[in-house]
Design a protein around this motif. Structure first.
Motif, mmCIF file in Angstrom:
data_model
loop_
_atom_site.group_PDB
_atom_site.id
_atom_site.type_symbol
_atom_site.label_atom_id
_atom_site.label_comp_id
_atom_site.label_asym_id
_atom_site.label_seq_id
_atom_site.Cartn_x
_atom_site.Cartn_y
_atom_site.Cartn_z
ATOM 1 N N VAL A 145 -22.097 53.937 -7.788
ATOM 2 C CA VAL A 145 -22.018 52.438 -8.130
ATOM 3 C C VAL A 145 -21.683 51.707 -7.294
ATOM 4 N N PRO A 146 -21.945 50.206 -7.388
ATOM 5 C CA PRO A 146 -21.374 49.115 -6.633
ATOM 6 C C PRO A 146 -19.758 49.258 -6.864
ATOM 7 N N LYS A 147 -19.150 48.754 -6.118
ATOM 8 C CA LYS A 147 -17.481 48.425 -6.315
ATOM 9 C C LYS A 147 -17.350 47.309 -7.211
ATOM 10 N N GLU A 148 -18.102 46.557 -7.328
ATOM 11 C CA GLU A 148 -17.885 45.287 -8.109
ATOM 12 C C GLU A 148 -18.594 45.566 -9.412
ATOM 13 N N CYS A 149 -18.956 46.555 -10.047
ATOM 14 C CA CYS A 149 -19.768 46.824 -11.130
ATOM 15 C C CYS A 149 -18.772 46.760 -12.415
ATOM 16 N N LYS A 150 -19.463 46.454 -13.619
ATOM 17 C CA LYS A 150 -18.800 46.156 -14.662
ATOM 18 C C LYS A 150 -18.640 47.747 -15.418
ATOM 19 N N ILE A 151 -17.627 47.935 -16.368
ATOM 20 C CA ILE A 151 -17.775 49.252 -17.183
ATOM 21 C C ILE A 151 -19.178 49.564 -17.994
ATOM 22 N N CYS A 152 -19.642 48.643 -18.428
ATOM 23 C CA CYS A 152 -20.780 48.941 -19.093
ATOM 24 C C CYS A 152 -21.911 49.129 -17.991
ATOM 25 N N GLU A 153 -21.988 48.691 -16.733
ATOM 26 C CA GLU A 153 -22.951 49.056 -15.611
ATOM 27 C C GLU A 153 -22.547 50.483 -15.592
ATOM 28 N N LEU A 154 -21.299 50.938 -15.328
ATOM 29 C CA LEU A 154 -21.010 52.136 -14.823
ATOM 30 C C LEU A 154 -21.483 53.243 -16.057
ATOM 31 N N ARG A 155 -21.436 52.924 -17.350
ATOM 32 C CA ARG A 155 -21.997 53.843 -18.319
ATOM 33 C C ARG A 155 -23.547 53.865 -18.199
ATOM 34 N N ALA A 156 -24.092 52.906 -18.116
ATOM 35 C CA ALA A 156 -25.599 52.641 -17.985
ATOM 36 C C ALA A 156 -25.894 53.483 -16.912
ATOM 37 N N ALA A 157 -25.308 53.568 -15.814
ATOM 38 C CA ALA A 157 -25.764 54.496 -14.450
ATOM 39 C C ALA A 157 -25.462 55.755 -14.880
ATOM 40 N N PHE A 158 -24.343 56.153 -15.588
ATOM 41 C CA PHE A 158 -23.969 57.574 -15.620
ATOM 42 C C PHE A 158 -25.119 58.035 -16.632
ATOM 43 N N VAL A 159 -25.365 57.468 -17.819
ATOM 44 C CA VAL A 159 -26.416 57.676 -18.898
ATOM 45 C C VAL A 159 -27.593 58.184 -18.177
ATOM 46 N N GLU A 160 -28.000 57.193 -17.282
ATOM 47 C CA GLU A 160 -29.528 57.294 -16.805
ATOM 48 C C GLU A 160 -29.514 58.588 -15.844
ATOM 49 N N TYR A 161 -28.283 58.868 -15.044
ATOM 50 C CA TYR A 161 -28.150 59.679 -13.968
ATOM 51 C C TYR A 161 -28.399 61.239 -14.558
ATOM 52 N N VAL A 162 -27.789 61.441 -15.769
ATOM 53 C CA VAL A 162 -27.577 62.678 -16.299
ATOM 54 C C VAL A 162 -28.656 62.962 -17.416
ATOM 55 N N GLY A 163 -29.414 61.857 -17.688
ATOM 56 C CA GLY A 163 -30.721 61.827 -18.703
ATOM 57 C C GLY A 163 -30.137 62.208 -20.322
ATOM 58 N N ARG A 164 -28.958 61.378 -20.546
ATOM 59 C CA ARG A 164 -28.336 61.682 -21.769
ATOM 60 C C ARG A 164 -28.336 60.301 -22.610
ATOM 61 N N PRO A 165 -29.404 59.849 -23.197
ATOM 62 C CA PRO A 165 -29.378 58.635 -23.764
ATOM 63 C C PRO A 165 -28.595 58.510 -25.134
ATOM 64 N N GLU A 166 -28.145 59.783 -25.582
ATOM 65 C CA GLU A 166 -27.266 59.655 -26.673
ATOM 66 C C GLU A 166 -25.880 59.450 -26.331
ATOM 67 N N LEU A 167 -25.575 59.197 -24.977
ATOM 68 C CA LEU A 167 -24.358 58.694 -24.514
ATOM 69 C C LEU A 167 -24.261 57.438 -24.236
ATOM 70 N N VAL A 168 -25.150 56.588 -24.536
ATOM 71 C CA VAL A 168 -25.226 55.174 -24.336
ATOM 72 C C VAL A 168 -23.989 54.432 -25.091
ATOM 73 N N GLY A 169 -23.704 54.804 -26.081
ATOM 74 C CA GLY A 169 -22.530 54.263 -26.902
ATOM 75 C C GLY A 169 -21.001 54.949 -26.504
ATOM 76 N N VAL A 170 -20.925 55.895 -25.743
ATOM 77 C CA VAL A 170 -19.726 56.687 -25.246
ATOM 78 C C VAL A 170 -18.541 55.775 -24.880
ATOM 79 N N LYS A 171 -17.513 56.042 -25.496
ATOM 80 C CA LYS A 171 -16.312 55.300 -25.056
ATOM 81 C C LYS A 171 -15.877 55.921 -23.682
ATOM 82 N N LEU A 172 -15.406 55.256 -22.525
ATOM 83 C CA LEU A 172 -14.839 55.571 -21.626
ATOM 84 C C LEU A 172 -13.410 55.177 -21.350
#
Length: 288
Positions: A145-172
């Motif tokens: 991810v970019p250094k300047e990303c927000k946590i919501c962007e990190l989660r979105a990138a992670f969900v797309e990367y692992v292909g797990r849409p059910e994790l879209v609301g997971v708490k980090l």
């Protein structure tokens, strides 16, 4: 930011005298857009969409903010930007102050480029790898991810990367002992803290999830990346990691990041089985 005599004073004004807000502003926590400060000076954060309202703070040039809604030439910040239920507004067009455009929607190009980068490509100067770990396990996935990303962007990138849409609301979560944006050093503080969607990534390089399956789904970018970087026989062993991990000493075995769902093993063995080298013995750790 141009200071005014009213900056620190709360201007009294009846609610009826304020411009009517559109219905989209009722659920201010639902919409999430990233905007960027494009002004050359600090831009004030105000309690109401007026230049003479109470100044709650400011955002520096280049800062990215999480926006919940827009009303005319103002945007209302998401509650996760740090103001909670306190309304917080920022002006978009500062023409009346002689400052021109002050805020603009962020294009998201840097995040998209990071997500589309090949598994063998080097990190650019503005990119980092963040490990997403399953709490209480050694299981993790690294996301670019970019250094300047927000946590919501990190989660979105992670969900797309692992292909797990059910994790879209997971708490980090982050460890309390790890450095933060405002405390760039480690401490002995125990426990974990939930990260808000509007939080900047800052120096955080490891986050944790409590619930959910973070294994790469078949066909996901993470799954494809593993196939691209691993030799065929190692990838095949990864399909058997549950059994192999139980037989290897000192908890060694195939990296848990490579675990794949059951049912994939037999087709893969039939496809690459004839070219397999002798099986690695249980005493040989593949990953330390």
């Amino acid at each position: 930011m141009r200071a005014s005599a009213d900056d620190g004073q709360h201007a009294s004004m009846d609610a009826d005298s304020l411009p009517s807000a559109p219905s989209s502003m009722v659920a201010v926590s639902e919409a999430k857009e990233i905007w960027r400060v494009v002004a050359k000076k600090f831009v004030a954060v105000r309690a109401e969409p007026r230049n003479n309202s109470l100044c709650l703070g400011a955002r520096k040039p280049g800062a990215r903010v999480l926006v919940a809604s827009r009303h005319e030439d103002w945007v209302r910040l998401h509650r996760d930007e740090g103001y909670g239920d306190q309304p917080a507004w920022m002006m978009i067009d500062g023409a009346e102050l002689g400052m021109g455009i002050m805020l603009a929607p962020d294009t998201g190009v840097t995040l998209q480029l990071a997500m589309e980068a090949g598994p063998r490509s080097k990190l650019s100067q503005g990119e980092v790898l963040v490990a997403v770990r399953k709490l209480g396990q050694g299981h993790f996935v690294e996301v670019r991810v970019p250094k300047e990303c927000k946590i919501c962007e990190l989660r979105a990138a992670f969900v797309e990367y692992v292909g797990r849409p059910e994790l879209v609301g997971v708490k980090l979560l982050r460890k309390n002992s790890e450095p933060t944006k405002f405390r760039p050093y480690r401490t002995d503080d125990p426990g974990y803290t939930s990260l808000k969607d509007g939080d900047d990534l800052g120096p955080t390089r490891t986050v944790f999830v409590i619930k959910g399956n973070i294994d790469p789904a078949p066909g996901s970018p993470a799954d494809v990346a593993l196939r691209a970087v691993l030799p065929a026989h190692v990838y095949l062993l990864a399909l058997e990691d549950d059994q192999l991990g139980q037989r290897t000493p000192q908890g060694h075995g195939v990296d848990p990041r490579l675990r794949l769902p059951e049912g994939r093993f037999e087709p893969e063995r039939r496809r690459i089985g004839p070219s397999l080298p002798p099986r690695v013995g249980p005493s040989v750790p593949l990953f330390a």
